[in-house]
Each structure stands twice: as C-alpha cells, then as structure tokens.
Design a protein around this motif. Structure first.
Motif, PDB file in Angstrom:
ATOM      1  N   ASN A 146      -8.466   0.228  -5.145  1.00 35.54           N
ATOM      2  CA  ASN A 146      -9.208  -0.520  -4.126  1.00 35.54           C
ATOM      3  C   ASN A 146     -10.568   0.118  -3.877  1.00 35.54           C
ATOM      4  O   ASN A 146     -11.605  -0.551  -3.855  1.00 35.54           O
ATOM      5  CB  ASN A 146      -8.390  -0.563  -2.833  1.00 35.54           C
ATOM      6  CG  ASN A 146      -9.079  -1.306  -1.710  1.00 35.54           C
ATOM      7  OD1 ASN A 146     -10.113  -0.875  -1.221  1.00 35.54           O
ATOM      8  ND2 ASN A 146      -8.484  -2.417  -1.270  1.00 35.54           N
ATOM      9  N   LEU A 147     -10.592   1.437  -3.696  1.00 33.85           N
ATOM     10  CA  LEU A 147     -11.840   2.142  -3.428  1.00 33.85           C
ATOM     11  C   LEU A 147     -12.786   2.088  -4.623  1.00 33.85           C
ATOM     12  O   LEU A 147     -14.008   2.183  -4.475  1.00 33.85           O
ATOM     13  CB  LEU A 147     -11.544   3.602  -3.064  1.00 33.85           C
ATOM     14  CG  LEU A 147     -10.823   3.811  -1.725  1.00 33.85           C
ATOM     15  CD1 LEU A 147     -10.378   5.256  -1.568  1.00 33.85           C
ATOM     16  CD2 LEU A 147     -11.726   3.403  -0.562  1.00 33.85           C
ATOM     17  N   ALA A 148     -12.217   1.942  -5.831  1.00 31.14           N
ATOM     18  CA  ALA A 148     -13.041   1.836  -7.035  1.00 31.14           C
ATOM     19  C   ALA A 148     -13.618   0.436  -7.209  1.00 31.14           C
ATOM     20  O   ALA A 148     -14.427   0.196  -8.103  1.00 31.14           O
ATOM     21  CB  ALA A 148     -12.211   2.222  -8.259  1.00 31.14           C
ATOM     22  N   GLY A 149     -13.199  -0.495  -6.352  1.00 30.17           N
ATOM     23  CA  GLY A 149     -13.749  -1.847  -6.405  1.00 30.17           C
ATOM     24  C   GLY A 149     -13.006  -2.774  -7.329  1.00 30.17           C
ATOM     25  O   GLY A 149     -13.537  -3.806  -7.762  1.00 30.17           O
ATOM     26  N   ASN A 150     -11.753  -2.453  -7.670  1.00 33.49           N
ATOM     27  CA  ASN A 150     -10.951  -3.306  -8.542  1.00 33.49           C
ATOM     28  C   ASN A 150     -10.526  -4.558  -7.779  1.00 33.49           C
ATOM     29  O   ASN A 150      -9.858  -4.481  -6.750  1.00 33.49           O
ATOM     30  CB  ASN A 150      -9.717  -2.541  -9.035  1.00 33.49           C
ATOM     31  CG  ASN A 150      -8.994  -3.270 -10.151  1.00 33.49           C
ATOM     32  OD1 ASN A 150      -8.910  -4.491 -10.161  1.00 33.49           O
ATOM     33  ND2 ASN A 150      -8.468  -2.501 -11.098  1.00 33.49           N
ATOM     34  N   PHE A 151     -10.920  -5.733  -8.270  1.00 36.65           N
ATOM     35  CA  PHE A 151     -10.698  -6.992  -7.559  1.00 36.65           C
ATOM     36  C   PHE A 151      -9.221  -7.256  -7.282  1.00 36.65           C
ATOM     37  O   PHE A 151      -8.854  -7.842  -6.267  1.00 36.65           O
ATOM     38  CB  PHE A 151     -11.292  -8.144  -8.368  1.00 36.65           C
ATOM     39  CG  PHE A 151     -11.137  -9.488  -7.703  1.00 36.65           C
ATOM     40  CD1 PHE A 151     -11.953  -9.853  -6.641  1.00 36.65           C
ATOM     41  CD2 PHE A 151     -10.163 -10.380  -8.116  1.00 36.65           C
ATOM     42  CE1 PHE A 151     -11.805 -11.085  -6.023  1.00 36.65           C
ATOM     43  CE2 PHE A 151     -10.013 -11.609  -7.494  1.00 36.65           C
ATOM     44  CZ  PHE A 151     -10.845 -11.964  -6.447  1.00 36.65           C
ATOM     45  N   VAL A 152      -8.362  -6.805  -8.179  1.00 36.96           N
ATOM     46  CA  VAL A 152      -6.919  -7.068  -8.031  1.00 36.96           C
ATOM     47  C   VAL A 152      -6.363  -6.368  -6.798  1.00 36.96           C
ATOM     48  O   VAL A 152      -5.393  -6.809  -6.190  1.00 36.96           O
ATOM     49  CB  VAL A 152      -6.171  -6.603  -9.301  1.00 36.96           C
ATOM     50  CG1 VAL A 152      -4.659  -6.801  -9.139  1.00 36.96           C
ATOM     51  CG2 VAL A 152      -6.682  -7.365 -10.520  1.00 36.96           C
ATOM     52  N   TYR A 153      -6.999  -5.267  -6.384  1.00 36.87           N
ATOM     53  CA  TYR A 153      -6.450  -4.442  -5.313  1.00 36.87           C
ATOM     54  C   TYR A 153      -7.281  -4.513  -4.026  1.00 36.87           C
ATOM     55  O   TYR A 153      -7.297  -3.570  -3.249  1.00 36.87           O
ATOM     56  CB  TYR A 153      -6.372  -2.987  -5.793  1.00 36.87           C
ATOM     57  CG  TYR A 153      -5.455  -2.813  -6.983  1.00 36.87           C
ATOM     58  CD1 TYR A 153      -4.081  -2.649  -6.812  1.00 36.87           C
ATOM     59  CD2 TYR A 153      -5.968  -2.827  -8.273  1.00 36.87           C
ATOM     60  CE1 TYR A 153      -3.246  -2.488  -7.908  1.00 36.87           C
ATOM     61  CE2 TYR A 153      -5.141  -2.675  -9.371  1.00 36.87           C
ATOM     62  CZ  TYR A 153      -3.777  -2.514  -9.186  1.00 36.87           C
ATOM     63  OH  TYR A 153      -2.952  -2.366 -10.258  1.00 36.87           O
ATOM     64  N   ILE A 154      -7.937  -5.612  -3.805  1.00 39.81           N
ATOM     65  CA  ILE A 154      -8.764  -5.723  -2.599  1.00 39.81           C
ATOM     66  C   ILE A 154      -7.884  -5.830  -1.352  1.00 39.81           C
ATOM     67  O   ILE A 154      -6.700  -6.159  -1.431  1.00 39.81           O
ATOM     68  CB  ILE A 154      -9.707  -6.946  -2.675  1.00 39.81           C
ATOM     69  CG1 ILE A 154      -8.889  -8.240  -2.803  1.00 39.81           C
ATOM     70  CG2 ILE A 154     -10.709  -6.819  -3.789  1.00 39.81           C
ATOM     71  CD1 ILE A 154      -9.730  -9.507  -2.701  1.00 39.81           C
ATOM     72  N   ASN A 155      -8.505  -5.566  -0.186  1.00 39.15           N
ATOM     73  CA  ASN A 155      -7.783  -5.648   1.089  1.00 39.15           C
ATOM     74  C   ASN A 155      -7.221  -7.053   1.299  1.00 39.15           C
ATOM     75  O   ASN A 155      -7.847  -8.041   0.928  1.00 39.15           O
ATOM     76  CB  ASN A 155      -8.725  -5.295   2.243  1.00 39.15           C
ATOM     77  CG  ASN A 155      -9.084  -3.814   2.260  1.00 39.15           C
ATOM     78  OD1 ASN A 155      -8.267  -2.976   1.961  1.00 39.15           O
ATOM     79  ND2 ASN A 155     -10.331  -3.524   2.623  1.00 39.15           N
ATOM     80  N   PRO A 156      -6.033  -7.136   1.945  1.00 36.17           N
ATOM     81  CA  PRO A 156      -5.185  -6.003   2.357  1.00 36.17           C
ATOM     82  C   PRO A 156      -4.202  -5.622   1.248  1.00 36.17           C
ATOM     83  O   PRO A 156      -3.738  -6.479   0.497  1.00 36.17           O
ATOM     84  CB  PRO A 156      -4.460  -6.553   3.569  1.00 36.17           C
ATOM     85  CG  PRO A 156      -4.288  -8.006   3.250  1.00 36.17           C
ATOM     86  CD  PRO A 156      -5.505  -8.412   2.465  1.00 36.17           C
ATOM     87  N   LEU A 157      -3.903  -4.353   1.171  1.00 35.41           N
ATOM     88  CA  LEU A 157      -2.857  -3.890   0.265  1.00 35.41           C
ATOM     89  C   LEU A 157      -1.527  -3.918   1.011  1.00 35.41           C
ATOM     90  O   LEU A 157      -1.436  -3.495   2.159  1.00 35.41           O
ATOM     91  CB  LEU A 157      -3.149  -2.460  -0.196  1.00 35.41           C
ATOM     92  CG  LEU A 157      -4.386  -2.255  -1.075  1.00 35.41           C
ATOM     93  CD1 LEU A 157      -4.562  -0.779  -1.368  1.00 35.41           C
ATOM     94  CD2 LEU A 157      -4.269  -3.056  -2.365  1.00 35.41           C
ATOM     95  N   LYS A 158      -0.486  -4.434   0.355  1.00 38.91           N
ATOM     96  CA  LYS A 158       0.848  -4.436   0.957  1.00 38.91           C
ATOM     97  C   LYS A 158       1.474  -3.048   0.777  1.00 38.91           C
ATOM     98  O   LYS A 158       1.697  -2.597  -0.352  1.00 38.91           O
ATOM     99  CB  LYS A 158       1.728  -5.506   0.310  1.00 38.91           C
ATOM    100  CG  LYS A 158       1.272  -6.925   0.596  1.00 38.91           C
ATOM    101  CD  LYS A 158       1.325  -7.240   2.082  1.00 38.91           C
ATOM    102  CE  LYS A 158       0.871  -8.657   2.371  1.00 38.91           C
ATOM    103  NZ  LYS A 158       0.909  -8.953   3.812  1.00 38.91           N
ATOM    104  N   LEU A 159       1.684  -2.369   1.879  1.00 38.95           N
ATOM    105  CA  LEU A 159       2.209  -1.015   1.833  1.00 38.95           C
ATOM    106  C   LEU A 159       3.541  -0.945   2.588  1.00 38.95           C
ATOM    107  O   LEU A 159       3.677  -1.519   3.677  1.00 38.95           O
ATOM    108  CB  LEU A 159       1.215  -0.034   2.462  1.00 38.95           C
ATOM    109  CG  LEU A 159      -0.185   0.020   1.824  1.00 38.95           C
ATOM    110  CD1 LEU A 159      -1.089   0.963   2.612  1.00 38.95           C
ATOM    111  CD2 LEU A 159      -0.100   0.442   0.369  1.00 38.95           C
ATOM    112  N   SER A 160       4.515  -0.258   2.011  1.00 38.65           N
ATOM    113  CA  SER A 160       5.815  -0.053   2.671  1.00 38.65           C
ATOM    114  C   SER A 160       5.968   1.435   2.955  1.00 38.65           C
ATOM    115  O   SER A 160       5.726   2.273   2.085  1.00 38.65           O
ATOM    116  CB  SER A 160       6.967  -0.554   1.793  1.00 38.65           C
ATOM    117  OG  SER A 160       6.976   0.116   0.552  1.00 38.65           O
ATOM    118  N   ILE A 161       6.355   1.750   4.185  1.00 32.88           N
ATOM    119  CA  ILE A 161       6.463   3.139   4.611  1.00 32.88           C
ATOM    120  C   ILE A 161       7.840   3.351   5.239  1.00 32.88           C
ATOM    121  O   ILE A 161       8.279   2.582   6.108  1.00 32.88           O
ATOM    122  CB  ILE A 161       5.361   3.495   5.623  1.00 32.88           C
ATOM    123  CG1 ILE A 161       3.973   3.268   4.997  1.00 32.88           C
ATOM    124  CG2 ILE A 161       5.507   4.929   6.104  1.00 32.88           C
ATOM    125  CD1 ILE A 161       2.825   3.516   5.963  1.00 32.88           C
TER     126      ILE A 161
END
Length: 752
Positions: free
Chosen positions: A83-98
C-alpha cells in the motif's frame, strides 16, 4: 478561569483571525477507531491512541516499542508495505484481522505517511467482504450520468445533494458555496420534510476559519460520527521522533475541535460529514451532511462521496459558464462588435466616439472613463474630474496586475462614499503604464438584504493572556442584514470581456507609439538638416553682406563731400542696416551651433560665476547706475561653464536694460528642491512683461519693443538662453507683473 478574565467583543470578524487552535494537531482522536504510529522500516509502534484496550484488549503502554508483528501476520504486514509503495491492488482500506484475546476482530486499515512516520488507523467492520470495483461502478455510474446531463450549476447541485443523502442516509445534505469575502451560502439542500430549511441562508466567514479551510483543501472528506464521543488522547502525547504534536491532517480519526463540537451541538447536530469541493486548486465550497443522532458512514461509502465530490468539482467551472448563458451570448456579441470597430480604427479617440455606450455594455457598467494623454474621456455616469484624479492615483497603488476590480469600493476607498450612487463597484484596466492609459468602469451601489443563519456579529472571548478564543454561535435563527456600499459583483466573463478590450486597444496604442517614434525620428533628422542649412546659409550670407557694408563705408569716405545731406543719410542708414543684419546672422549662426555643440560639463561654483558675470556687466555699462544683490552661498551646479556664463550675462543685462527706474536692482538667489536640483532666480524691478506676451518671450526674433527702444537688440538672446538650459536638461520660466518687474527661474541639476 473567572469571567472577569474574559472580554466579550461583539464585532464582525473574518476567517483570517488567528483563533490559536491548530486543528490539524489536536493531540487526540475520535473513539470510533484506533490509531497506531509506526516507525519505518521495521514498523515499530512508537505512539498509539489511549483506547487500544477497548478495541484490542491491550493497554496502550503494552504496545509501545513493540513491532507491528504483535498484531498482524506477515501477509498483512506485506500488504501494508505494498500500500505504501503505491500498489493499486492494496489501496485503502486494507482488510485486517487482529486476534484480540479469545476472538478475532476485523478492521478497515487506512494507511498514510506524514512527517516521517506511518499512521495506521483501524476502523471496525462487520464482515470480511470488500466492496469490489464492480459494486463501486454500479453505485456511481448512474449518478455520474445525471451529473453529465445537468444543464447548469443549480441542477448539478440538486443532483449531488439528493444522491449523497440517498447513499449516506443523513437527515440533511447541503452544498455550501464560499464567496469572495469567505462568507458562505447554502445553494442546494435535501432534507427531511419536518426540518427547517437552510437553503439561501448565508454563514459568516468565521464559521469556517482559515485553519479549517487549509485542511479541507487537502483532506477532502471529514467524518464526525458522534460529537459526544469520548476524547482519545495519544500515548505518548508527542511524536517521540520530533517531540512535537502528531500531524493528523490526513487522519480519518482526527479529534474534533472543542469549538466545532459546540457549534454542531448548538445546531442540534450529533453526526456530520463534509466533502470538499475544489475549483482550479482553490476551495470552492463544501458538501455538508448533518444528522440529529449518531451517524457512522462506512469507509467505502465515504470513498463514493469523495469521488462524487471530485466529479462535481470538475463540472463546476463548466456549469458556472452555463449560468446566465443568454446574457453571456448577448455580451459576447457586443464584445465582438466592439473588437471589430477597434481593429478597423487608427485613433483611440475615434474608437470611443464610435463605440459609445457599447463601452459600458461589454462589462455591464453604467459609466466609464478612458484616461488618455492626460485627459478624461467619459461615457455614461461618472464621478467629476477631481474625484477621478484622486481615485486613479489611489488605484494605481492597488494594482498588482494590469486589471483591478472590487464590488465594495466605498468600503476600501472611503472617499467613494460621496459618489456611491455612481460607483459602488470599480473595474480598472491598465492599458499602458508608461504612457498612462487607463480605462475605468463604474457600477452603482445596490443595497440588498442578506439572510444570515444567525447574527453575523459574533462574540469572541479574549483570555487574560491575550489569546483569542472562538465562541460558537448559540442561535441559527434567520437574521436579516441590509448590505450597503456594494455593487453587483463583476462576473468572470465580464472581466474576460475587459481583457479582450485591452488586447484590441493595445494594438491601437502600439501603432500610435510606432507612428510617434517614426515622426520623432523624422523630426530629429529634419532638425539636424535645418541646423546644417541654417549654419551654411548664415555663413554664406555674411560674405555679400560684409561687401555691402564695406562698399557703403568706402562711398561715405571717398564721396561724402560731394553727396548732399539726403545721400549721406541714406548711406549711413545702409551701414546701420548691414550692421544689424550681420548681428542677426551672427546670432542665428550661434543658435544653430548650439544644437550640435558638445557640452563640457563640470561642477560650477555659482557664486564665482555670478561675480565674474556681474563684473563684466558693470564694466560694459559705465554710464548706468544699478545694483546687483547676490544671495550668499549659492549652490554648486553641474554644466558647461562658458554657456552658463552666457545665460546669466544675458539675463542680468536684460534686467538692467529693460528698467526705467533710477534705482535699478537685480537680485540673484536660489531655492532647494526635493530632487537633486536647484532653482536659481534672477529678479529685477524693471518694466515687466504683459501677461499676453509671457508665452512668446522665448521665441526667436520676438521683440516686444521697437528696434530703437531700450538700446535695440536682435530678439534672439532669450531664445539662446532657453536652448542652453534645455541642453542641460533643465527648465526656464518666468513670473512678471507689468510695470513692477520680472523674475526668471532656472532649474539646473547639481550633478550628472
């Protein structure tokens, strides 16, 4: 703090007042999510919100100095890096499980960099499914289609408020447009039927301070689900890397200003969202959404609203152009006609006469003045010449470019209150600065009633230490104000018409300048040829004239005894005429040389020069009694000493010569100027010069008396004096009272 430490001031304020509240660094967040500050490259946790135990079952101090691996697996961490590298596939929001204790919680991860750190914000989400592009397309495409079909700004705004309210479910959605003075107006609204309408109401500039506008200009969506939610402080309070407050400009959880919380509470609003509308890089307005109860908008819907806001922003300039289209078309027609007349003309004054009132129509004015060659040429209703002169002098200092406009001239230029019925508004074009060609257009004052959402005179609290605190308004009831000293605003297409007018006028001015330059060159060549001709003619005339003079003298000497009285008198007259003719030719020859003669300039002690000239004059007039009074400490001037001696010799001789009094007095003195120049005067108590002759006294061969009166003369002396002074870059003029005396003034520079 006691009330005695506060001062309540009721005044109209604008958005530029410093309220000492930096809303982008509040040091706290809202509690509908959690915030983690990560240090690259390893993603160590260096700062957190104090509500981590609520969402993660982990106290904040237990997370500090830990790596993000304590919360996320390697795949999720890799997604953050992508995401930080600017990869379009990983743009906000990222689905995160904690994993939080015995359960796994799902979050929307919103990531951005700011000031050397990574800010990870987590908003809880209900399920794992993500809104894919096809869903986004299906939701937005019909709305974009409607937007594209909108005919004008009104239709565009109506579509957007209805669709955003439909997507979000807010009680009220408004479009709030900023005006030039930073006040705002509700220009579109969609609401519940039982709610009071805000459409058409104005809001003062201070409702959205400049600090807030700066944030809205870069962060396009702002959500406040619940104004009564608990404040979540950051742990530690400051960014450990900078020891300064964490910059939350781009944060979705940024804490809400205490003033804004009170403001919304006073409006009866608990949940809100705003979407920025930016036109040509500048904040144009806001889509403001209000809800009377708690209202959380999921991230994917906020993205849709932000996208629609940007689509609307793109369409705003085009839709504004479509407003008043008929008027614009008519105006363009007149502008084209005026441009055609100008392009076919060679004379600006004729253009003014030919276009007449069209000069007013091209910008929608009621009066106009063209300042050209030091004169005012007026059309329609304008101030008088003295008022225009003062106004033009003022506006020259206000102009940063070649165009200046205001619709509140009497406010920023108080003298205009005297002619506000002519000029409540002013539009000025600078056609040519050096040649001083200006066009001024005027509009009268138009008093109007403005409906404010509450009294625009706003109470501000000033603390005992001098800090200014913003006090949110407690009333939003309609409040009417009569606005004076304003004209109708100058529209962009009217200003564009004025600029087109300038382009055409500049063509005429440049042609005129070119013609004048050509004429000046021809005159310079002609004057040079005339000087040469005068020199040659004068020189060649002297030889036959000298022969006539000599032969006449010989005749008197050789045949004087045999000539009768009449014959001798005629020969004597011939000798006198030839002598006078030679004097005139010598003067003319000298005058012609002055135009070509090189000046040998140097500093001159004027005291010494006047003393030398006075001594020569006294020796040349032994039978005449006169007094020369010289001021002490005359200045040092810069010039050709020989030529300037001739100037003062001529003036002093004339002062003595043209004086019938027994006590003939010549005074010589000087006056200092603000420039590096001195004004020297030669004053006499002689016969004086009639006012009707004072303009012609410097013309060549111009004598005011018969040739035998006052000792005769050629009538070239003052012409030569004027020529010498002008060659020095100076100026000569006179003041005289007939029968009392004359004063000649000479302005000369002290240095090159």
């Amino acid at each position: 703090m006691d009330n005695k430490d506060k001062i309540i001031i009721k005044q109209r304020v604008n958005s530029n007042i410093d309220y000492n509240e930096q809303i982008h660094i509040p040091n706290f967040i809202q509690d509908h999510g959690l915030l983690l500050v990560l240090q690259e490259p390893d993603f160590d946790i260096i700062q957190v919100g104090s509500n981590t135990e609520k969402w993660l079952n982990i106290p904040p101090e237990n997370l500090l100095e830990q790596n993000i691996e304590c919360l996320l697996d390697s795949e999720q961490i890799d997604n953050i890096r992508q995401n930080l590298a600017g990869n379009f596939v990983y743009i906000n929001p990222l689905k995160l499980s904690i994993k939080c204790g015995n359960e796994v919680r799902l979050f929307n991860g919103i990531i951005h960099r700011n000031n050397g750190v990574v800010i990870l914000e987590l908003e809880p989400c209900e399920n794992e499914s993500a809104t894919d592009f096809s869903q986004f397309y299906q939701l937005t495409f019909p709305i974009i289609n409607k937007i594209q079909k909108s005919a004008n700004l009104y239709e565009l705004c109506e579509i957007v408020v209805k669709e955003i309210r439909k997507i979000t479910g807010f009680d009220r959605v408004m479009i709030y447009k900023f005006h030039a003075d930073d006040s705002g107006e509700v220009i579109a609204e969609d609401k519940q039927e039982d709610q009071e309408a805000f459409l058409g109401l104005y809001y003062p500039a201070y409702d959205v301070p400049q600090v807030a506008r700066a944030v809205f200009s870069v962060k396009f969506v702002r959500t406040i689900p619940n104004i009564n939610s608990q404040i979540v402080e950051l742990v530690p309070q400051f960014n450990p890397l900078t020891n300064e407050p964490l910059d939350l400009t781009f944060s979705v959880l940024r804490g809400v200003s205490r003033c804004h919380v009170k403001y919304l509470d006073n409006m009866g609003v608990m949940g809100s969202m705003s979407v920025s509308l930016v036109k040509e890089g500048k904040l144009w307005g806001l889509i403001a959404c209000h809800h009377e109860s708690t209202k959380y908008i999921p991230y994917h819907k906020r993205v849709v609203c932000e996208f629609l806001g940007q689509i609307m922003s793109i369409h705003i300039p085009m839709r504004e152009q479509n407003d008043n289209l008929d008027n614009k078309v008519a105006l363009k027609s007149v502008q084209a006609e005026v441009i055609k007349i100008i392009s076919e003309s060679e004379d600006l004054l004729n253009v003014i006469k030919n276009i007449g009132n069209k000069l007013l129509t091209i910008v929608g004015a009621t009066g106009s003045v063209i300042f050209l060659e030091g004169e005012y040429h007026k059309v329609g209703k304008t101030p008088n010449d003295a008022e225009i002169t003062e106004l033009l002098n003022w506006v020259k200092n206000q102009m940063k470019t070649d165009i200046y406009s205001t619709d509140s001239l009497p406010i920023i230029y108080p003298p205009a209150q005297e002619f506000k019925d002519i000029s409540g508004g002013l539009l000025v074009l600078e056609i040519a600065k050096l040649q001083e060609v200006y066009v001024l257009w005027f509009r009268p004052e138009v008093s109007q009633t403005v409906n404010w959402a509450g009294n625009p005179e706003y109470p501000i609290e000033i603390e005992s230490d001098g800090k200014m605190t913003l006090c949110p308004r407690t009333s939003f009831e309609q409040w009417q104000e009569i606005v004076k000293f304003h004209s109708l605003p100058w529209q962009p297409y009217e200003i564009e018409g004025a600029q087109d007018f300038k382009t055409a006028i500049v063509g005429i001015v440049m042609r005129r300048i070119s013609e004048l330059a050509k004429i000046n060159l021809e005159l310079e060549q002609s004057n040079s040829e005339l000087d040469s001709f005068t020199y040659i003619a004068s020189h060649d005339l002297k030889e036959p004239l000298r022969g006539i003079h000599n032969y006449s003298t010989f005749l008197m000497e050789d045949y004087g005894e045999i000539l009768n009285q009449d014959g001798r008198e005629k020969l004597e007259t011939l000798v006198r005429l030839t002598q006078r003719m030679e004097d005139l030719i010598n003067a003319l020859l000298y005058f012609s040389r002055l135009g070509r003669q090189e000046l040998h300039k140097s500093p001159i002690n004027l005291n010494e020069l006047i003393e030398n000239v006075s001594e020569v004059v006294k020796v040349s007039k032994p039978d005449i009694s006169f007094e020369i009074r010289k001021m002490d400490n005359l200045p040092v001037i810069y010039g050709d000493k020989i030529l300037l001696e001739q100037v003062f010799s001529n003036l002093i001789n004339n002062a003595v010569k043209y004086n019938k009094k027994d006590d003939k007095i010549v005074e010589i003195g000087y006056e200092e100027t603000e420039e590096a120049a001195s004004i020297i005067y030669v004053k006499d108590n002689g016969i004086g010069i009639r006012e009707k002759h004072q303009e012609t006294i410097f013309k060549i061969f111009k004598r005011l008396h018969g040739q035998n009166k006052f000792g005769g003369g050629t009538g070239v002396g003052l012409t030569i004096v004027k020529k010498i002074i002008e060659r020095h870059g100076g100026k000569i003029w006179l003041e005289s009272k007939y029968g009392e005396g004359t004063t000649f003034y000479i302005k000369l520079w002290k240095q090159e």
